[in-house]
Design a protein around this motif. Structure first.
Motif, mmCIF file in Angstrom:
data_model
loop_
_atom_site.group_PDB
_atom_site.id
_atom_site.type_symbol
_atom_site.label_atom_id
_atom_site.label_comp_id
_atom_site.label_asym_id
_atom_site.label_seq_id
_atom_site.Cartn_x
_atom_site.Cartn_y
_atom_site.Cartn_z
ATOM 1 N N PHE A 247 -8.771 3.431 2.074
ATOM 2 C CA PHE A 247 -7.790 3.038 3.080
ATOM 3 C C PHE A 247 -6.376 3.303 2.593
ATOM 4 N N ALA A 248 -6.119 2.945 1.317
ATOM 5 C CA ALA A 248 -4.768 3.066 0.776
ATOM 6 C C ALA A 248 -4.544 4.422 0.130
ATOM 7 N N GLY A 249 -5.606 5.230 0.011
ATOM 8 C CA GLY A 249 -5.488 6.511 -0.656
ATOM 9 C C GLY A 249 -5.037 6.375 -2.102
ATOM 10 N N MET A 250 -5.407 5.261 -2.738
ATOM 11 C CA MET A 250 -4.989 5.078 -4.126
ATOM 12 C C MET A 250 -6.140 5.428 -5.061
ATOM 13 N N LEU B 202 0.834 -1.210 0.000
ATOM 14 C CA LEU B 202 0.000 0.000 0.000
ATOM 15 C C LEU B 202 0.864 1.254 0.000
ATOM 16 N N ALA C 5 1.463 7.179 -6.249
ATOM 17 C CA ALA C 5 0.244 7.868 -6.669
ATOM 18 C C ALA C 5 0.154 9.285 -6.104
ATOM 19 N N SER C 6 0.543 9.490 -4.824
ATOM 20 C CA SER C 6 0.277 10.821 -4.262
ATOM 21 C C SER C 6 1.381 11.337 -3.342
ATOM 22 N N VAL D 282 2.417 1.837 -3.479
ATOM 23 C CA VAL D 282 1.402 2.293 -4.434
ATOM 24 C C VAL D 282 1.071 3.759 -4.172
ATOM 25 N N GLN D 283 0.924 4.109 -2.874
ATOM 26 C CA GLN D 283 0.516 5.478 -2.589
ATOM 27 C C GLN D 283 1.647 6.484 -2.765
ATOM 28 N N THR E 35 -0.661 7.376 5.712
ATOM 29 C CA THR E 35 -1.513 6.180 5.561
ATOM 30 C C THR E 35 -0.877 4.987 6.252
#
Lengths: 201, 200
Positions: B157-160, A77, A84-85, A80-81, A93
């Motif tokens: 939850f993962a902010g994806m 996670l 992504a951001s 990925v995040q 997170t």
């Protein structure tokens, strides 16, 4: 299946505090954790959760397996995040997830299933407003727990019957007998409850 | 007073039916747990093993109907919440429900209700091969319901981004879930033939 659940016996303060207080505290803590917006506070939350878990003195061999799984899921996670951001969001997170899951674990590992069932019964009290019974709900959960080894046994029996017939594993040779055996088991259980005058209103 | 007596009798009968419903709900919650614990068949051409958890959820809806099916899933979730290691991967405890995949578990409750409602419609109208076809559609209808709760939960939850969550949280499982829906439809059809009194 381990019948004691994920509970690990012990005598620390976390084992002694009542289950209701622990579950209530967990809900409050998770709500607080969800308010966190900065990486620093998120890191602090993980640290506090780690200290709470350590104070339960769960043997390292028990915690290790869970931590590895948690690290894999949260690691994916996080990556990925990050992609992504950005790093800050990813760290927040990660920290929030790790802190709330560690706390939830701590509660489950220091509380017996029987004590959690009583908390569940209290938690389900609002059910009486819609005409349902929390005692009946808690009894159903307790029955279901007792039924797990019985259903696993039905799976084993169906598999033995299948190999005795020389049939290959298939839906009709395995899945159908398991479901029919389960339904017969439910009939027997239902009759036993009726004979004992359960559920009482 | 005869009216009092007959009222008492019907009260007792209603209570007995509640006992039988409770037993079915408890056994199917245990069935979902057992199917989750039994090692699933490894997906062909992939190293990702899948559990039979969704098979149990779909069966609970299709065999027990919408109300008892959804209740069986709720009891299964309660078993996880009180700390039994009956979630996939032998996990248990409150952390499973509040974790990134908790949305799928919540989606299971709705899915069992939807599958149960549709399969009761099918079984009231059709028999034999036609019923199996209809049951297949009913069981497939549960899949988007699970994803509809699970994927946004995972994304939040993962902010994806939602598209990425859809890839890692739905497309990976789609083939396995379709196969399990088909198995559930065949099993339910066979059970309806073996124990027709259950579906009246």
């Amino acid at each position: 299946m381990n019948p004691a659940g994920v509970f690990v016996p012990g005598t620390t303060w976390l084992h002694r505090v009542s289950a209701g207080v622990k579950v209530g505290g967990l809900f409050a803590a998770v709500l607080l954790v969800l308010l966190i917006r900065t990486p620093l506070l998120a890191g602090l939350a993980v640290l506090v959760a780690g200290v709470v878990l350590a104070s339960a003195r769960i043997p390292w061999s028990v915690v290790r397996g869970g931590l590895r799984g948690l690290a894999i899921v949260l690691g994916v996670l996080f990556l990925v995040q990050w992609w992504a951001s950005g790093l800050d969001d990813a760290a927040v997170t990660l920290g929030r997830g790790a802190a709330s899951i560690l706390l939830a674990w701590t509660v489950s590992m220091t509380t017996r299933v029987a004590a959690m069932l009583r908390v569940l019964e209290v938690g389900l009290r609002p059910l009486t407003w819609v005409g349902a019974s929390p005692e009946r709900a808690a009894l159903t959960v307790a029955l279901a727990i007792r039924c797990v080894p019985m259903v696993l046994d039905a799976v084993r029996q169906a598999n033995e019957a299948r190999s005795a017939r020389g049939a290959r594993p298939s839906v009709s040779s395995l899945a159908v007998p398991v479901v029919i055996r389960s339904l017969r088991m439910a009939d027997g259980l239902g009759e036993a409850l009726v004979a004992r005058g359960q559920p009482r209103d | 007073m005869p009216t009092d007596a007959s009222a008492a009798v019907s009260d007792t009968l209603a209570q007995d039916n509640r006992a039988r419903d409770m037993a079915q709900v408890a056994v199917f919650a245990a069935l979902i747990a057992a199917l989750t614990l039994v090692p699933g068949v490894p997906l062909i051409g992939s190293s990702v093993p899948f559990t039979l958890q969704t098979l149990g959820v779909t069966l609970a809806g299709a065999v027990l109907g919408p109300r008892k099916g959804a209740l069986a899933v709720l009891v299964y979730l309660a078993m996880i919440a009180v700390g039994l290691p009956v979630a996939s991967g032998y996990k248990g405890g409150l952390g499973v429900l509040t974790g990134p995949t908790g949305g799928y578990l919540v989606g299971f409750v709705l899915a069992a209700a939807v599958v149960g409602f549709l399969s009761r419609l099918v079984l009231r109208r059709a028999q034999g091969a036609k019923a199996t076809g209809g049951l297949l559609l009913a069981c497939l209808a549960g899949i988007p319901v699970v994803y509809a709760v699970g994927v946004p939960w995972l994304a939040a939850f993962a902010g994806m981004p939602f598209g990425r969550a859809l890839q890692v949280g739905a497309l990976v499982f789609l083939i396995g879930d379709v196969i399990k829906a088909a198995i559930a439809a065949v099993v339910t059809s066979a059970v309806a033939r073996a124990l027709p009194q259950l579906f009246r």
